[in-house]
Design a protein around this motif. Structure first.
Motif, short mmCIF file in Angstrom:
data_model
loop_
_atom_site.label_atom_id
_atom_site.label_comp_id
_atom_site.label_asym_id
_atom_site.label_seq_id
_atom_site.Cartn_x
_atom_site.Cartn_y
_atom_site.Cartn_z
N GLU A 1 -35.71 54.86 -48.69
CA GLU A 1 -35.02 53.76 -48.33
C GLU A 1 -34.08 54.38 -47.51
OE1 GLU A 1 -33.63 51.01 -51.04
OE2 GLU A 1 -35.81 50.48 -51.80
N ARG B 1 -37.98 47.06 -48.77
CA ARG B 1 -38.45 46.60 -50.28
C ARG B 1 -39.41 45.33 -50.04
NH1 ARG B 1 -33.28 47.73 -52.07
NH2 ARG B 1 -32.45 45.84 -51.87
N GLU C 1 -39.79 45.48 -59.60
CA GLU C 1 -39.37 46.94 -59.22
C GLU C 1 -39.76 47.09 -57.72
OE1 GLU C 1 -37.94 49.08 -61.08
OE2 GLU C 1 -38.08 47.73 -62.74
N GLY D 1 -36.80 45.77 -55.94
CA GLY D 1 -35.52 46.30 -56.06
C GLY D 1 -34.66 45.38 -56.89
N ARG E 1 -30.21 38.86 -53.64
CA ARG E 1 -29.96 40.60 -53.11
C ARG E 1 -28.46 40.37 -52.85
NH1 ARG E 1 -32.82 39.74 -48.00
NH2 ARG E 1 -32.36 37.62 -48.21
#
Length: 238
Positions: free
Chosen positions: A98, A110, A163, A166, A221
């Motif tokens: 990333e 992601r 997952e 994230g 997020r």
């Protein structure tokens, strides 16, 4: 990966150990169970139908499985492993580190992994329609334990999606479970109809809607929330 039910062991004596013979027979029986059920459904499928398709004797069948349901459960596990392996493999092929120090680009990475996972899932279903039907349709005819297995596997898929994106908060994981459940409901009709093209056609609209949900902040997020909060903070100071 499960072997095709049409694959045959060589006739006569061969040098394979008994454990390897049973592994091959088990794989063929699982594939045969999925293939016959695609044609006849779980209820109408008999052990004899599976034996005929797999080319395995009744004695060998009962050395491996206790019943038709036992064979179904093994085939269900094969289906789940196959789907997860296909999705994981596709994601791994396109995986990369990333972007460091750039939360927005990391979030985009992601999201792209999630989109690859959706495409890989649909391709796996389209390419393995007998196992897809077993996993999504016939499982409900196989009884309570099979349905519980279906629920547990769906949780595994949901956790894997979380997952990938994230996400760690319970509310976000719940959103992933909703997304997986909705996708499952949408892919079931084309799987039941044996229509791989209709399955693949679901990809673009599914991905579009995931992007809409992502951009709307349905998934929490922190990086996006922080960047969104900065302009309003500036206005408050003015």
């Amino acid at each position: 990966m499960p072997e095709s039910a049409s694959h045959r062991l060589p006739r006569g004596r061969h040098a394979l150990p008994r454990e390897e013979v049973q592994r091959i027979q088990r794989s063929r029986l699982c594939a045969a169970m999925a293939e016959v059920m695609t044609e006849k459904g779980y209820v109408a499928t008999s052990v004899g139908d599976v034996l005929k398709r797999a080319g395995v004797s009744r004695q060998s069948f009962y050395e491996i499985f206790a019943s038709k349901l036992d064979c179904f459960n093994a085939a269900f596990e094969c289906a789940g492993e196959l789907l997860l392996a296909r999705v994981s493999g596709t994601i791994a092929e396109g995986a990369g580190a990333e972007p460091a120090g750039d939360p927005r680009r990391a979030a985009d990475a992601r999201l792209e992994r999630c989109e690859r996972a959706i495409t890989a899932y649909l391709e796996a279903l389209a390419g393995e329609l007998p196992y897809a039907r077993l996993f999504l349709v016939e499982v409900y005819a196989a009884g309570p334990e099979a349905i519980r297995r279906r629920g547990r596997l769906q949780e595994v898929i949901s956790d894997a999606l979380a997952e990938l994106m994230g996400l760690g908060e319970e509310a976000d994981r719940f959103a992933c479970r909703m997304l997986v459940a909705a996708t499952s409901a949408m892919v079931t009709p084309p799987v039941a109809a044996g229509d791989p093209d209709a399955l693949r056609a679901l990809g673009p609209p599914l991905i579009d809607h995931v992007r809409v949900l992502w951009n709307a902040g349905i998934f929490d997020r922190p990086a996006a929330s922080a960047s969104a909060a900065e302009p309003s903070a500036g206005r408050d100071r003015s």
